[in-house]
Write a protein that holds these residues in place. Structure first.
Motif, short mmCIF file in Angstrom:
data_model
loop_
_atom_site.label_atom_id
_atom_site.label_comp_id
_atom_site.label_asym_id
_atom_site.label_seq_id
_atom_site.Cartn_x
_atom_site.Cartn_y
_atom_site.Cartn_z
N ARG A 131 9.12 6.67 4.76
CA ARG A 131 9.00 7.72 4.23
C ARG A 131 7.57 7.74 3.30
N ALA A 132 7.18 6.77 2.83
CA ALA A 132 6.02 6.52 2.46
C ALA A 132 4.74 6.92 3.45
N VAL A 133 5.06 6.40 4.67
CA VAL A 133 3.65 6.83 5.67
C VAL A 133 3.94 8.39 5.95
N MET A 185 4.72 -0.68 8.99
CA MET A 185 4.07 -2.01 8.08
C MET A 185 2.55 -2.05 8.43
N SER A 186 2.39 -1.98 9.86
CA SER A 186 0.93 -1.97 10.14
C SER A 186 0.00 -0.79 9.76
N ALA A 187 0.62 0.22 9.48
CA ALA A 187 -0.38 1.37 8.92
C ALA A 187 -0.63 1.35 7.49
N LEU A 188 0.12 0.41 6.70
CA LEU A 188 0.07 0.12 5.29
C LEU A 188 -0.94 -1.25 5.13
N SER A 189 -1.76 -1.33 4.27
CA SER A 189 -2.46 -2.44 3.65
C SER A 189 -1.47 -3.26 2.83
N PRO A 190 -1.34 -4.59 3.06
CA PRO A 190 -0.43 -5.39 1.89
C PRO A 190 -1.12 -5.53 0.68
N TYR A 191 -2.62 -5.20 0.52
CA TYR A 191 -3.27 -5.41 -0.59
C TYR A 191 -3.39 -4.26 -1.30
N LEU A 192 -2.78 -2.85 -0.90
CA LEU A 192 -2.75 -1.89 -1.62
C LEU A 192 -1.30 -1.75 -2.42
N ASP A 193 -1.10 -1.07 -3.37
CA ASP A 193 0.14 -0.64 -3.58
C ASP A 193 0.27 0.92 -2.90
#
Length: 225
Positions: free
Chosen positions: A163-165, A100-108
């Protein structure tokens, strides 16, 4: 004998605070060849993650590294910022412990993967990068990838985010993947699925993997050394 993908010699990582300097990693040496998995095992706080970050040259403020780190023939500790940008993602990539911390909440999800593609090859159009993102999501086993590419991180389960990361880390086919506790906070069934996926992708791409873990069950099932 071929050159190793990763060669670490006498690595020391130090933190300085209030005028006091202390080593948190001391005199670490290791070698990792293509297609093999090396586990770095230890309890929380023993310096596993900071070792992975040192290899990537992603140390926090106040930290410094000395010694020698060579990834895919590139000297990481002496590399300038341009070389490091080229190396991260193409030579070496990292799957972080907290997806979760590796992904920006503002980008799909698609934007995350497309960014990783275009950062290393600006000639790739946004449309083409988006199409590759769909292909990569499909490759890591995310259902209905054409729809999933438009979803945001909070809309994914923990296993789907991981999986997305992994897709984002591997889209440029790095020679070395650093997997930092890649199954933490996942249930046992999803853990097994993620480890099986990493093994499958490793065999397909021929990459080396540095697996950071405190879980001997994970290490026993995934590591060569």
């Amino acid at each position: 004998m071929p050159d190793p993908v990763l060669q670490v010699e006498d690595l020391c990582v130090s933190f300085t605070s209030g005028g006091v300097t202390a080593d948190v990693v001391r005199d670490l040496s290791m070698r990792l060849d293509g297609g093999r998995t090396l586990a770095v095992v230890g309890e929380s706080g023993s310096g596993k993650t900071i070792t992975g970050r040192a290899i990537m040259r992603l140390l926090p403020r106040g930290a410094s590294a000395r010694g020698r780190i060579v990834v895919a023939g590139r000297e990481m500790l002496s590399a300038d910022e341009r070389e490091l940008r080229r190396a991260r993602g193409s030579d070496v990539a990292m799957v972080f412990q907290d997806s979760m911390s590796a992904l920006s909440p503002y980008l799909d999800i698609g934007a995350h993967i497309a960014q990783a593609i275009r950062l290393h090859d600006p000639s790739v159009t946004r449309r083409a990068a988006r199409a590759r993102a769909v292909e990569m999501l499909d490759r890591v086993g995310i259902p209905e990838p054409a729809d999933a590419v438009c979803r945001f991180p909070h809309e994914f389960s923990g296993g789907m985010r991981q999986r997305a990361v992994i897709a984002m880390a591997l889209v440029n086919r790095p020679a070395l993947l650093i997997a930092d506790e890649p199954t933490t906070a996942l249930d046992v069934t999803v853990q097994a699925q993620i480890l099986a996926l990493l093994r499958e992708l490793q065999q397909e791409y021929g990459m080396a993997m540095l697996l950071i873990s405190h879980d001997f069950g994970v290490v026993g099932s995934a590591a060569d050394d």
